[in-house]
Write a protein that holds these residues in place. Structure first.
Motif, PDB file in Angstrom:
ATOM      1  N   ASP A 161       0.848  -1.187   0.000  1.00  0.00           N
ATOM      2  CA  ASP A 161       0.000   0.000   0.000  1.00  0.00           C
ATOM      3  C   ASP A 161       0.888   1.243   0.000  1.00  0.00           C
ATOM      4  O   ASP A 161       1.793   1.381   0.825  1.00  0.00           O
ATOM      5  CB  ASP A 161      -0.899  -0.024   1.247  1.00  0.00           C
ATOM      6  CG  ASP A 161      -2.004   1.024   1.184  1.00  0.00           C
ATOM      7  OD1 ASP A 161      -1.826   2.042   0.477  1.00  0.00           O
ATOM      8  OD2 ASP A 161      -3.037   0.834   1.835  1.00  0.00           O
ATOM      9  N   LEU A 162       0.606   2.158  -0.931  1.00  0.00           N
ATOM     10  CA  LEU A 162       1.414   3.363  -1.038  1.00  0.00           C
ATOM     11  C   LEU A 162       1.192   4.335   0.117  1.00  0.00           C
ATOM     12  O   LEU A 162       1.890   5.347   0.224  1.00  0.00           O
ATOM     13  CB  LEU A 162       1.155   4.063  -2.372  1.00  0.00           C
ATOM     14  CG  LEU A 162       1.555   3.253  -3.614  1.00  0.00           C
ATOM     15  CD1 LEU A 162       1.351   4.083  -4.873  1.00  0.00           C
ATOM     16  CD2 LEU A 162       2.995   2.774  -3.529  1.00  0.00           C
ATOM     17  N   ALA A 163       0.233   4.026   0.983  1.00  0.00           N
ATOM     18  CA  ALA A 163       0.089   4.824   2.205  1.00  0.00           C
ATOM     19  C   ALA A 163       1.341   4.689   3.063  1.00  0.00           C
ATOM     20  O   ALA A 163       1.667   5.580   3.862  1.00  0.00           O
ATOM     21  CB  ALA A 163      -1.132   4.366   2.998  1.00  0.00           C
ATOM     22  N   ASN A 164       2.071   3.589   2.886  1.00  0.00           N
ATOM     23  CA  ASN A 164       3.260   3.334   3.693  1.00  0.00           C
ATOM     24  C   ASN A 164       4.462   4.160   3.263  1.00  0.00           C
ATOM     25  O   ASN A 164       5.516   4.102   3.911  1.00  0.00           O
ATOM     26  CB  ASN A 164       3.620   1.841   3.635  1.00  0.00           C
ATOM     27  CG  ASN A 164       2.507   0.958   4.188  1.00  0.00           C
ATOM     28  OD1 ASN A 164       1.808   1.359   5.111  1.00  0.00           O
ATOM     29  ND2 ASN A 164       2.344  -0.229   3.617  1.00  0.00           N
ATOM     30  N   LEU A 165       4.343   4.926   2.187  1.00  0.00           N
ATOM     31  CA  LEU A 165       5.455   5.781   1.761  1.00  0.00           C
ATOM     32  C   LEU A 165       5.837   6.771   2.852  1.00  0.00           C
ATOM     33  O   LEU A 165       7.009   7.153   2.981  1.00  0.00           O
ATOM     34  CB  LEU A 165       5.090   6.538   0.481  1.00  0.00           C
ATOM     35  CG  LEU A 165       5.003   5.725  -0.818  1.00  0.00           C
ATOM     36  CD1 LEU A 165       4.511   6.614  -1.961  1.00  0.00           C
ATOM     37  CD2 LEU A 165       6.362   5.116  -1.168  1.00  0.00           C
ATOM     38  N   ASP A 166       4.856   7.197   3.647  1.00  0.00           N
ATOM     39  CA  ASP A 166       5.124   8.197   4.695  1.00  0.00           C
ATOM     40  C   ASP A 166       6.127   7.693   5.724  1.00  0.00           C
ATOM     41  O   ASP A 166       6.828   8.481   6.353  1.00  0.00           O
ATOM     42  CB  ASP A 166       3.818   8.590   5.393  1.00  0.00           C
ATOM     43  CG  ASP A 166       2.866   9.289   4.446  1.00  0.00           C
ATOM     44  OD1 ASP A 166       3.158  10.418   4.046  1.00  0.00           O
ATOM     45  OD2 ASP A 166       1.841   8.684   4.094  1.00  0.00           O
ATOM     46  N   GLY A 167       6.183   6.387   5.894  1.00  0.00           N
ATOM     47  CA  GLY A 167       7.056   5.839   6.926  1.00  0.00           C
ATOM     48  C   GLY A 167       8.440   5.466   6.453  1.00  0.00           C
ATOM     49  O   GLY A 167       9.240   4.931   7.237  1.00  0.00           O
ATOM     50  N   LEU A 168       8.762   5.734   5.179  1.00  0.00           N
ATOM     51  CA  LEU A 168      10.080   5.368   4.656  1.00  0.00           C
ATOM     52  C   LEU A 168      11.176   6.303   5.170  1.00  0.00           C
ATOM     53  O   LEU A 168      10.932   7.498   5.376  1.00  0.00           O
ATOM     54  CB  LEU A 168      10.066   5.414   3.124  1.00  0.00           C
ATOM     55  CG  LEU A 168       9.250   4.355   2.380  1.00  0.00           C
ATOM     56  CD1 LEU A 168       9.336   4.607   0.882  1.00  0.00           C
ATOM     57  CD2 LEU A 168       9.734   2.953   2.710  1.00  0.00           C
ATOM     58  N   PRO A 169      12.387   5.779   5.359  1.00  0.00           N
ATOM     59  CA  PRO A 169      13.527   6.648   5.674  1.00  0.00           C
ATOM     60  C   PRO A 169      13.756   7.652   4.549  1.00  0.00           C
ATOM     61  O   PRO A 169      13.395   7.398   3.394  1.00  0.00           O
ATOM     62  CB  PRO A 169      14.698   5.662   5.792  1.00  0.00           C
ATOM     63  CG  PRO A 169      14.071   4.328   6.046  1.00  0.00           C
ATOM     64  CD  PRO A 169      12.746   4.351   5.334  1.00  0.00           C
ATOM     65  N   GLU A 170      14.382   8.759   4.862  1.00  0.00           N
ATOM     66  CA  GLU A 170      14.556   9.838   3.883  1.00  0.00           C
ATOM     67  C   GLU A 170      15.310   9.383   2.640  1.00  0.00           C
ATOM     68  O   GLU A 170      14.968   9.773   1.529  1.00  0.00           O
ATOM     69  CB  GLU A 170      15.289  11.019   4.540  1.00  0.00           C
ATOM     70  CG  GLU A 170      14.424  11.815   5.505  1.00  0.00           C
ATOM     71  CD  GLU A 170      15.116  13.082   5.971  1.00  0.00           C
ATOM     72  OE1 GLU A 170      16.147  13.462   5.352  1.00  0.00           O
ATOM     73  OE2 GLU A 170      14.649  13.692   6.937  1.00  0.00           O
ATOM     74  N   ASP A 171      16.349   8.541   2.832  1.00  0.00           N
ATOM     75  CA  ASP A 171      17.136   8.133   1.667  1.00  0.00           C
ATOM     76  C   ASP A 171      16.332   7.255   0.716  1.00  0.00           C
ATOM     77  O   ASP A 171      16.466   7.334  -0.501  1.00  0.00           O
ATOM     78  CB  ASP A 171      18.402   7.402   2.112  1.00  0.00           C
ATOM     79  CG  ASP A 171      18.099   6.177   2.960  1.00  0.00           C
ATOM     80  OD1 ASP A 171      17.065   6.171   3.647  1.00  0.00           O
ATOM     81  OD2 ASP A 171      18.901   5.215   2.926  1.00  0.00           O
ATOM     82  N   GLU A 172      15.421   6.416   1.267  1.00  0.00           N
ATOM     83  CA  GLU A 172      14.578   5.569   0.424  1.00  0.00           C
ATOM     84  C   GLU A 172      13.469   6.386  -0.230  1.00  0.00           C
ATOM     85  O   GLU A 172      13.134   6.175  -1.401  1.00  0.00           O
ATOM     86  CB  GLU A 172      13.982   4.430   1.254  1.00  0.00           C
ATOM     87  CG  GLU A 172      15.003   3.416   1.735  1.00  0.00           C
ATOM     88  CD  GLU A 172      14.358   2.239   2.447  1.00  0.00           C
ATOM     89  OE1 GLU A 172      13.173   1.950   2.149  1.00  0.00           O
ATOM     90  OE2 GLU A 172      15.020   1.628   3.302  1.00  0.00           O
ATOM     91  N   LEU A 173      12.898   7.319   0.536  1.00  0.00           N
ATOM     92  CA  LEU A 173      11.840   8.163  -0.027  1.00  0.00           C
ATOM     93  C   LEU A 173      12.375   9.043  -1.154  1.00  0.00           C
ATOM     94  O   LEU A 173      11.648   9.340  -2.113  1.00  0.00           O
ATOM     95  CB  LEU A 173      11.235   9.028   1.081  1.00  0.00           C
ATOM     96  CG  LEU A 173       9.988   9.834   0.709  1.00  0.00           C
ATOM     97  CD1 LEU A 173       8.875   8.916   0.206  1.00  0.00           C
ATOM     98  CD2 LEU A 173       9.500  10.659   1.895  1.00  0.00           C
ATOM     99  N   ALA A 174      13.649   9.433  -1.065  1.00  0.00           N
ATOM    100  CA  ALA A 174      14.248  10.266  -2.113  1.00  0.00           C
ATOM    101  C   ALA A 174      14.267   9.541  -3.455  1.00  0.00           C
ATOM    102  O   ALA A 174      14.194  10.171  -4.509  1.00  0.00           O
ATOM    103  CB  ALA A 174      15.667  10.658  -1.707  1.00  0.00           C
ATOM    104  N   LYS A 175      14.350   8.192  -3.417  1.00  0.00           N
ATOM    105  CA  LYS A 175      14.341   7.413  -4.646  1.00  0.00           C
ATOM    106  C   LYS A 175      12.944   7.308  -5.256  1.00  0.00           C
ATOM    107  O   LYS A 175      12.797   6.887  -6.400  1.00  0.00           O
ATOM    108  CB  LYS A 175      14.874   6.010  -4.383  1.00  0.00           C
ATOM    109  CG  LYS A 175      16.319   5.971  -3.926  1.00  0.00           C
ATOM    110  CD  LYS A 175      16.754   4.536  -3.630  1.00  0.00           C
ATOM    111  CE  LYS A 175      18.196   4.489  -3.140  1.00  0.00           C
ATOM    112  NZ  LYS A 175      18.604   3.087  -2.802  1.00  0.00           N
ATOM    113  N   LEU A 176      11.923   7.682  -4.465  1.00  0.00           N
ATOM    114  CA  LEU A 176      10.530   7.595  -4.924  1.00  0.00           C
ATOM    115  C   LEU A 176       9.842   8.951  -4.795  1.00  0.00           C
ATOM    116  O   LEU A 176       8.632   9.029  -4.565  1.00  0.00           O
ATOM    117  CB  LEU A 176       9.781   6.541  -4.104  1.00  0.00           C
ATOM    118  CG  LEU A 176      10.329   5.105  -4.165  1.00  0.00           C
ATOM    119  CD1 LEU A 176       9.641   4.224  -3.129  1.00  0.00           C
ATOM    120  CD2 LEU A 176      10.132   4.522  -5.557  1.00  0.00           C
TER     121      LEU A 176
END
Length: 558
Positions: A90-105
């Motif tokens: 679920d893309l709702a979980n994007l909020d909980g990603l570390p900054e370095d992983e979220l930067a890739k998305l």
């Protein structure tokens, strides 16, 4: 600060916010004239309220999203009786990603926030007249329909869903060929809760195309056609907008409590006894389990392999059935019957174009002999022989129709009594054809309060030496699966996969095989959707036999 100044600042903030959102969407999409045009098309759409927007997002943004998905996300294959698809979480979980992983998305994160922004939710509400939508409950994932993936007929009713949507991310530089499958299919209803056997609207996927419809219990039936070619995934983002959740503007507790039951809950509650058992004229005596009469042997020898008329063999089969509640018989037909049915079924598949690894049009095969399509597709879809409809003489329907009558005759009833040590009281069943790319049964439960005897003759098409291997592997479907009852605490919205611990018995589609299975109360069964890539059709004669009510020990003593 005056009220006028506050209102002006609020309007200025909204204009600024809207302008920033407009940059994420296709030029002109959020303009009033565009909204009104889409709204009119939505209100007049058939077979139920839906709309298709050819260009939804900013093209550059969406290309960046597609690249991020391909380079950084992991897909997991999920398969049940109703679907097969490769999916992310679920893309709702994007909020909980570390900054370095979220930067890739980052572009995917931007897209998700744009779709659930207030401005786009207002756009959806204006187009559909569905009322306010939740801004806190995001519910979307990325789906890759690779070769063989599909989603069968259902109405999307689960929990608080209000609007379903799909945003296609297929190859932006190559138009999708409708012959490759993957289309969204919309079904009209015969009456509320009963969809027609075939869709009336078919929407092939295209880059940046957005399709949405309001979730309408008993009406919004749809499916996703199988994707056929290898190496050409149908990539999409799909999800739902929900009614306002508790604490949000527009929340209504009564509306939430009144939500309709999910498709799976409805299927589990529906009785599997829509067709009544035809009762035999006379009951069997207890000694019927001991052997066959001369008349029985003469009648059965007309079509059955003589191997299965040997009492020594039948005794061994009976022992196995009593121990395992199931037994399978290879080469059940004698050579004369086998040769005729094999030739007839292979010819029918060849003439109808099945077995060529391509999607055939809906309705293919319906003009053949006494075959007709049977639904409703939210429970099952397959062809049956209607012996009352004498349209034309045709070998496959005539032969399988004749075999169907053998299954209701007294000699076969006696044979079943000897093998199973059970005394059938009645029967119901059909001669069936499961066409590649079209047919299946979804999991239904034995709700009769007692066991039922399932007897199925299977004649899967085997046009080549490799066909048996394909059927055995299960990838091409056509197998029959028995599953343990669902745990009462499980989420009723989730269809259990056949390869989980719940699978009790799985039987690949075979050739000239007869399976006898005692199905206890609560046990579920289904025949997996037959892939368009399958060697041909799964042909069978499937019967259920009504059994005497079980007695407890005190009743037996009396």
């Amino acid at each position: 600060m005056s009220t006028q100044q506050e209102n002006e600042e609020e309007r200025s903030f909204k204009r600024s916010r809207l302008q920033s959102q407009k940059e994420n969407f296709h030029p002109g999409l959020l303009e009033e004239t565009t909204i009104e045009k889409i709204h009119k098309a939505f209100q007049t759409s058939q077979p139920y309220l839906h709309c298709k927007i050819d260009q939804l997002m900013n093209d550059s943004l969406l290309r960046s999203v597609r690249k991020e998905i391909q380079e950084n996300l992991h897909f997991t294959v999920k398969e049940t009786d109703i679907y097969k698809v490769w999916q992310t979480g679920d893309l709702a979980n994007l909020d909980g990603l570390p900054e370095d992983e979220l930067a890739k998305l980052s572009h995917l994160f931007k897209l998700r926030n744009a779709l659930y922004s207030q401005d786009f939710r207002d756009f959806i509400s204006s187009v559909t007249n569905c009322g306010p939508l939740s801004g806190t409950k995001t519910d979307m994932s990325i789906n890759s329909y690779n070769e063989g993936c599909h989603l069968l007929n259902h109405d999307d009713v689960i929990g608080t869903r209000r609007v379903s949507f799909i945003l296609y991310l297929t190859d932006p530089d190559q138009r999708w060929d409708p012959q490759d499958g993957g289309a969204l299919e919309l079904y009209p209803v015969i009456e509320k809760g009963i969809p027609a056997v075939e869709p009336t609207v078919i929407i092939p996927p295209q880059w940046n195309q957005f399709v949405m419809f309001t979730v309408q219990p008993g009406h919004s039936f749809h499916s996703v056609e199988e994707v056929v070619p290898q190496g050409k995934p149908r990539l999409s983002i799909s999800g739902w907008f929900h009614i306002p959740q508790k604490g949000e503007p527009g929340y209504n507790a009564l509306v939430e409590e009144g939500q309709a039951k999910s498709s799976l809950e409805q299927l589990q509650e529906e009785s599997d006894s829509s067709t009544k058992f035809a009762q035999y004229k006379t009951p069997l005596e207890d000694d019927a389990t001991e052997g066959l009469t001369e008349e029985d042997l003469i009648s059965l020898a007309e079509w059955m392999n003589p191997h299965y008329l040997n009492m020594t063999i039948l005794s061994k089969m009976s022992e196995q059935f009593l121990e395992e509640s199931a037994v399978q018989c290879k080469d059940i037909l004698n050579k004369e019957w086998y040769d005729k049915i094999k030739q007839a079924t292979l010819e029918a598949d060849e003439q109808d174009g099945f077995g060529k690894e391509r999607m055939m049009a809906h309705g293919t095969g319906t003009q053949r002999g006494n075959w007709e399509c049977q639904g409703p597709p939210h429970r099952h879809r397959y062809m049956v022989v209607n012996s009352d409809n004498k349209k034309q003489q045709e070998s496959s329907s005539s032969l399988l129709g004749d075999l169907k009558h053998k299954f209701s005759d007294e000699p076969f009833r006696h044979w079943l009594a000897v093998v199973t040590q059970l005394l059938p009281l009645g029967y119901r069943g059909d001669a069936r054809r499961f066409r590649p790319g079209h047919d299946y049964t979804l999991a239904t439960t034995n709700t009769r309060g007692q066991g039922v005897l399932d007897v199925t003759f299977c004649m899967a098409s085997m046009p080549s030496d490799e066909a048996q291997e394909k059927w055995d592997g299960g990838e091409y479907g056509g197998y029959e699966c028995y599953m343990a009852p669902h745990d009462e605490e499980e989420d009723a919205a989730v269809y259990k996969a056949a390869d989980e611990e719940g699978a009790l018995l799985t039987m690949p589609a075979g050739e000239n095989e007869l399976a006898l299975v005692l199905r206890d109360e609560g046990v579920m069964r289904f025949i997996k959707y037959v892939s368009a890539r399958a060697p041909g059709s799964r042909w069978d004669v499937a019967f259920e036999y009504d059994l005497p009510e079980e007695q407890d020990e005190e009743e037996q003593k009396e």
